[in-house]
Design a protein around this motif. Structure first.
Motif, PDB file in Angstrom:
ATOM      1  N   GLU A   1       0.834  -1.209   0.000  1.00 46.87           N
ATOM      2  CA  GLU A   1       0.000   0.000   0.000  1.00 46.87           C
ATOM      3  C   GLU A   1       0.867   1.257   0.000  1.00 46.87           C
ATOM      4  OE1 GLU A   1      -2.533  -0.521   3.350  1.00 46.87           O
ATOM      5  OE2 GLU A   1      -3.664  -2.169   2.440  1.00 46.87           O
ATOM      6  N   ILE A   2       1.951   1.233   0.764  1.00 49.64           N
ATOM      7  CA  ILE A   2       2.875   2.378   0.800  1.00 49.64           C
ATOM      8  C   ILE A   2       3.546   2.572  -0.557  1.00 49.64           C
ATOM      9  CG2 ILE A   2       5.081   3.176   1.782  1.00 49.64           C
ATOM     10  CD1 ILE A   2       4.148   1.848   4.445  1.00 49.64           C
ATOM     11  N   LEU A   3       3.968   1.466  -1.161  1.00 46.69           N
ATOM     12  CA  LEU A   3       4.647   1.542  -2.456  1.00 46.69           C
ATOM     13  C   LEU A   3       3.705   2.015  -3.557  1.00 46.69           C
ATOM     14  CD1 LEU A   3       6.779  -1.733  -2.313  1.00 46.69           C
ATOM     15  CD2 LEU A   3       7.543   0.607  -1.903  1.00 46.69           C
ATOM     16  N   ARG A   4       2.450   1.584  -3.501  1.00 48.53           N
ATOM     17  CA  ARG A   4       1.472   2.007  -4.519  1.00 48.53           C
ATOM     18  C   ARG A   4       1.215   3.505  -4.460  1.00 48.53           C
ATOM     19  NH1 ARG A   4      -1.969  -3.203  -2.846  1.00 48.53           N
ATOM     20  NH2 ARG A   4      -1.137  -4.699  -4.382  1.00 48.53           N
ATOM     21  N   ARG A   5       1.355   4.077  -3.263  1.00 53.11           N
ATOM     22  CA  ARG A   5       1.178   5.532  -3.123  1.00 53.11           C
ATOM     23  C   ARG A   5       2.447   6.297  -3.501  1.00 53.11           C
ATOM     24  NH1 ARG A   5      -1.391   3.895   1.891  1.00 53.11           N
ATOM     25  NH2 ARG A   5       0.456   4.592   3.062  1.00 53.11           N
ATOM     26  N   GLY A   6       3.497   5.568  -3.857  1.00 56.04           N
ATOM     27  CA  GLY A   6       4.742   6.206  -4.275  1.00 56.04           C
ATOM     28  C   GLY A   6       5.499   6.879  -3.154  1.00 56.04           C
ATOM     29  N   GLU A   7       5.370   6.355  -1.932  1.00 53.00           N
ATOM     30  CA  GLU A   7       5.959   7.019  -0.771  1.00 53.00           C
ATOM     31  C   GLU A   7       7.349   6.501  -0.416  1.00 53.00           C
ATOM     32  OE1 GLU A   7       3.090   6.629   2.349  1.00 53.00           O
ATOM     33  OE2 GLU A   7       1.630   7.938   1.365  1.00 53.00           O
ATOM     34  N   ALA A   8       7.871   5.503  -1.142  1.00 54.21           N
ATOM     35  CA  ALA A   8       9.214   4.967  -0.851  1.00 54.21           C
ATOM     36  C   ALA A   8       9.867   4.527  -2.143  1.00 54.21           C
ATOM     37  CB  ALA A   8       9.125   3.804   0.134  1.00 54.21           C
ATOM     38  N   GLU A   9      11.184   4.681  -2.181  1.00 53.84           N
ATOM     39  CA  GLU A   9      11.933   4.279  -3.374  1.00 53.84           C
ATOM     40  C   GLU A   9      12.991   3.215  -3.064  1.00 53.84           C
ATOM     41  OE1 GLU A   9      13.157   8.105  -4.522  1.00 53.84           O
ATOM     42  OE2 GLU A   9      14.484   8.423  -2.798  1.00 53.84           O
ATOM     43  N   LEU A  10      13.233   2.965  -1.785  1.00 46.34           N
ATOM     44  CA  LEU A  10      14.168   1.928  -1.369  1.00 46.34           C
ATOM     45  C   LEU A  10      13.522   1.164  -0.208  1.00 46.34           C
ATOM     46  CD1 LEU A  10      16.940   0.500  -1.361  1.00 46.34           C
ATOM     47  CD2 LEU A  10      17.779   2.328   0.143  1.00 46.34           C
ATOM     48  N   MET A  11      13.408  -0.163  -0.366  1.00 46.37           N
ATOM     49  CA  MET A  11      12.747  -0.971   0.652  1.00 46.37           C
ATOM     50  C   MET A  11      13.697  -2.035   1.219  1.00 46.37           C
ATOM     51  SD  MET A  11       9.201  -3.218   0.442  1.00 46.37           S
ATOM     52  CE  MET A  11       9.607  -4.000  -1.129  1.00 46.37           C
ATOM     53  N   PHE A  12      13.697  -2.134   2.543  1.00 42.88           N
ATOM     54  CA  PHE A  12      14.380  -3.227   3.245  1.00 42.88           C
ATOM     55  C   PHE A  12      13.294  -4.212   3.666  1.00 42.88           C
ATOM     56  CE2 PHE A  12      17.071   0.513   3.778  1.00 42.88           C
ATOM     57  CZ  PHE A  12      18.303   0.017   3.373  1.00 42.88           C
ATOM     58  N   LEU A  13      13.363  -5.427   3.136  1.00 38.66           N
ATOM     59  CA  LEU A  13      12.238  -6.367   3.219  1.00 38.66           C
ATOM     60  C   LEU A  13      12.627  -7.666   3.903  1.00 38.66           C
ATOM     61  CD1 LEU A  13       9.307  -7.153   2.245  1.00 38.66           C
ATOM     62  CD2 LEU A  13      10.428  -8.057   0.174  1.00 38.66           C
ATOM     63  N   ASP A  14      11.860  -8.022   4.926  1.00 34.34           N
ATOM     64  CA  ASP A  14      11.996  -9.323   5.581  1.00 34.34           C
ATOM     65  C   ASP A  14      11.307 -10.384   4.725  1.00 34.34           C
ATOM     66  OD1 ASP A  14      12.554 -11.219   7.575  1.00 34.34           O
ATOM     67  OD2 ASP A  14      10.673 -10.832   8.618  1.00 34.34           O
ATOM     68  N   LEU A  15      11.708 -11.643   4.898  1.00 33.98           N
ATOM     69  CA  LEU A  15      11.069 -12.734   4.160  1.00 33.98           C
ATOM     70  C   LEU A  15       9.982 -13.424   4.967  1.00 33.98           C
ATOM     71  CD1 LEU A  15      14.057 -14.496   2.329  1.00 33.98           C
ATOM     72  CD2 LEU A  15      12.379 -12.893   1.388  1.00 33.98           C
ATOM     73  N   ASN A  16      10.273 -13.756   6.223  1.00 35.24           N
ATOM     74  CA  ASN A  16       9.352 -14.568   7.015  1.00 35.24           C
ATOM     75  C   ASN A  16       8.399 -13.663   7.790  1.00 35.24           C
ATOM     76  OD1 ASN A  16      10.848 -16.799   6.158  1.00 35.24           O
ATOM     77  ND2 ASN A  16      12.279 -16.548   7.844  1.00 35.24           N
ATOM     78  N   MET A  17       7.188 -13.531   7.252  1.00 38.40           N
ATOM     79  CA  MET A  17       6.171 -12.703   7.891  1.00 38.40           C
ATOM     80  C   MET A  17       4.831 -13.424   7.801  1.00 38.40           C
ATOM     81  SD  MET A  17       7.094  -8.860   6.490  1.00 38.40           S
ATOM     82  CE  MET A  17       7.046  -9.339   4.752  1.00 38.40           C
ATOM     83  N   PRO A  18       3.952 -13.231   8.784  1.00 40.25           N
ATOM     84  CA  PRO A  18       2.622 -13.837   8.690  1.00 40.25           C
ATOM     85  C   PRO A  18       1.822 -13.200   7.569  1.00 40.25           C
ATOM     86  CG  PRO A  18       2.732 -12.331  10.551  1.00 40.25           C
ATOM     87  CD  PRO A  18       4.125 -12.443  10.010  1.00 40.25           C
ATOM     88  N   GLY A  19       0.881 -13.943   7.014  1.00 40.57           N
ATOM     89  CA  GLY A  19       0.095 -13.420   5.902  1.00 40.57           C
ATOM     90  C   GLY A  19       0.933 -13.394   4.640  1.00 40.57           C
ATOM     91  N   MET A  20       1.082 -12.237   4.052  1.00 41.54           N
ATOM     92  CA  MET A  20       1.887 -12.085   2.832  1.00 41.54           C
ATOM     93  C   MET A  20       3.361 -12.000   3.204  1.00 41.54           C
ATOM     94  SD  MET A  20       1.710  -9.092  -0.089  1.00 41.54           S
ATOM     95  CE  MET A  20       0.304  -9.766  -0.951  1.00 41.54           C
ATOM     96  N   ASP A  21       4.152 -12.991   2.784  1.00 39.29           N
ATOM     97  CA  ASP A  21       5.569 -12.990   3.135  1.00 39.29           C
ATOM     98  C   ASP A  21       6.384 -12.198   2.117  1.00 39.29           C
ATOM     99  OD1 ASP A  21       6.012 -14.636   0.894  1.00 39.29           O
ATOM    100  OD2 ASP A  21       6.094 -16.479   2.078  1.00 39.29           O
ATOM    101  N   GLY A  22       7.694 -12.153   2.344  1.00 38.54           N
ATOM    102  CA  GLY A  22       8.552 -11.347   1.489  1.00 38.54           C
ATOM    103  C   GLY A  22       8.607 -11.807   0.049  1.00 38.54           C
ATOM    104  N   TYR A  23       8.547 -13.117  -0.171  1.00 34.43           N
ATOM    105  CA  TYR A  23       8.539 -13.623  -1.540  1.00 34.43           C
ATOM    106  C   TYR A  23       7.310 -13.113  -2.293  1.00 34.43           C
ATOM    107  CZ  TYR A  23      11.985 -16.994   0.237  1.00 34.43           C
ATOM    108  OH  TYR A  23      13.086 -17.583   0.816  1.00 34.43           O
ATOM    109  N   GLU A  24       6.163 -13.144  -1.629  1.00 31.99           N
ATOM    110  CA  GLU A  24       4.928 -12.688  -2.265  1.00 31.99           C
ATOM    111  C   GLU A  24       4.973 -11.189  -2.533  1.00 31.99           C
ATOM    112  OE1 GLU A  24       1.450 -15.516  -0.574  1.00 31.99           O
ATOM    113  OE2 GLU A  24       2.660 -14.532   0.971  1.00 31.99           O
ATOM    114  N   VAL A  25       5.587 -10.428  -1.626  1.00 37.35           N
ATOM    115  CA  VAL A  25       5.732  -8.985  -1.852  1.00 37.35           C
ATOM    116  C   VAL A  25       6.583  -8.733  -3.098  1.00 37.35           C
ATOM    117  CG1 VAL A  25       6.685  -6.832  -0.944  1.00 37.35           C
ATOM    118  CG2 VAL A  25       5.420  -8.371   0.570  1.00 37.35           C
ATOM    119  N   LEU A  26       7.708  -9.410  -3.198  1.00 38.32           N
ATOM    120  CA  LEU A  26       8.583  -9.241  -4.361  1.00 38.32           C
ATOM    121  C   LEU A  26       7.856  -9.590  -5.653  1.00 38.32           C
ATOM    122  CD1 LEU A  26      11.905 -10.751  -2.954  1.00 38.32           C
ATOM    123  CD2 LEU A  26      11.591  -8.385  -3.711  1.00 38.32           C
TER     124      LEU A  26
END
Length: 335
Positions: free
Chosen positions: A41-66
């Motif tokens: 949601e943050i990325l769709r609003r164009g509010e960040a250009e560099l993301m530090f992303l974890d992989l293991n998260m509940p719900g949508m994990d890092g692989y799904e985000v990528l």
């Protein structure tokens, strides 16, 4: 050169550490997301250009985000920051578009080098950014949050060892941490079917300030397949089941507890492994805890091998007396 940054991690401890690790002069603004959906949601609003992303998260994990970032062609550079250090995890994230992979806990000099290599850090790194430090100070961390994060890093080490030995990919859940009474221990196993039968082995550990025991519960339906993956000549029989239990406990306990000890800067002494029981229901095998009144800090991890029907649960139980040491160590890290 400053950038709008996004730190996406379900762990409050990890978000705090990531923000504090940022070199000065890089962040025009820092946003935080606690899960993959928030990050998108943050990325769709164009509010960040560099993301530090974890992989293991509940719900949508890092692989799904990528994967979703790629599908929507969102304009962001992504650096994965994860405790999952399996070679396959690194390869999958690169194929999905991550520009780099950093293992937890973060090495600040390595982070600075990566940022400089990609032209994201124009000059020599300055001391940690005060604005980033101020934002990090606002993130509250509980003892359970802290234990979840160090368990996540330790789990990554044990999964990496298991993956290399078995030539498999270990799917990593988010570790579950809870305070629980001995008498309620059987209820802590969220992944285990209370009606199925299991075999279990336990091993005590102790250090200067903490003590406890690790329990490995192995579903009886998984023994044959695991014996095949371990390349045993014989894959059935009581002696084979005991051998599988001992081999798996040696692999997982050793790497996990060393990972915990390294993060606490505390060598842990391990006792001898003991078979708790075989081919019994969970509640029966945990009876030896039921008469003790102590409250435990319980860490639960379910190890699953991709494409395999193998169920293996590990519980790490920290004694009530370990709490003051852990709280002191946590306070040192977060203050």
């Amino acid at each position: 050169m400053t950038h709008r940054l996004l730190i996406c991690d379900d762990s409050s401890m990890a978000r705090k550490q990531m923000a504090r690790s940022l070199p000065g002069g890089i962040a025009a603004d820092i946003l935080f997301a606690t899960n993959g959906q928030e990050a998108l949601e943050i990325l769709r609003r164009g509010e960040a250009e560099l993301m530090f992303l974890d992989l293991n998260m509940p719900g949508m994990d890092g692989y799904e985000v990528l994967a979703q970032v790629r599908r929507e062609d969102l304009p962001v550079l992504t650096i994965v920051v994860s405790g999952d250090i399996q070679p396959e995890a690194r390869e999958r994230t690169r194929k999905l578009g991550a520009i780099e992979f950093i293992k937890k806990p973060i090495d600040t000099r390595h982070l600075e080098k990566i940022l400089a290599d990609y032209g994201l850090l124009a000059a020599a790194a300055e001391p940690a950014d005060k604005a980033a430090g101020d934002k990090a100070s606002g993130i509250a961390v509980t003892l359970e949050d802290y234990l979840q994060e160090i368990a996540n890093v330790a789990m990554g080490r044990s999964s990496d060892l298991l993956a290399r030995l078995l030539s498999a990919f270990v799917q990593q859940p988010v570790p579950r941490v809870a305070r629980i009474a001995n008498s309620e221990l059987h209820m802590a196993l969220s992944a285990a079917d209370q009606q199925d039968t299991y075999s279990a082995v336990c091993q005590g550990f102790i250090g200067a300030g903490i003590a406890g025991e690790a329990l490995l519960l192995f579903a009886d339906t998984s023994f044959r397949e695991m014996a095949e993956m371990l390349h045993y000549d014989i894959t059935e029989g009581a002696s084979v089941h005991v051998e599988v239990l001992m081999d798996m406990s040696s692999i997982l306990f050793g790497a996990f507890l060393k990972g915990i000890g390294d993060q606490l800067d505390l060598p842990l002494g391990l006792g001898h492994p003991t078979v708790l029981g075989q081919h019994r229901q969970i509640g029966e095998m945990l009876d030896h805890h039921s008469n003790r009144q102590e409250q435990l800090l319980c860490i639960e991890i379910n190890y699953a091998l991709e494409g395999r029907n193998i169920q293996c649960d590990m519980l790490v139980l920290l004694t009530e007396d370990s709490t003051p040491f852990l709280q002191k160590h946590m306070k040192y890290l977060v203050d």
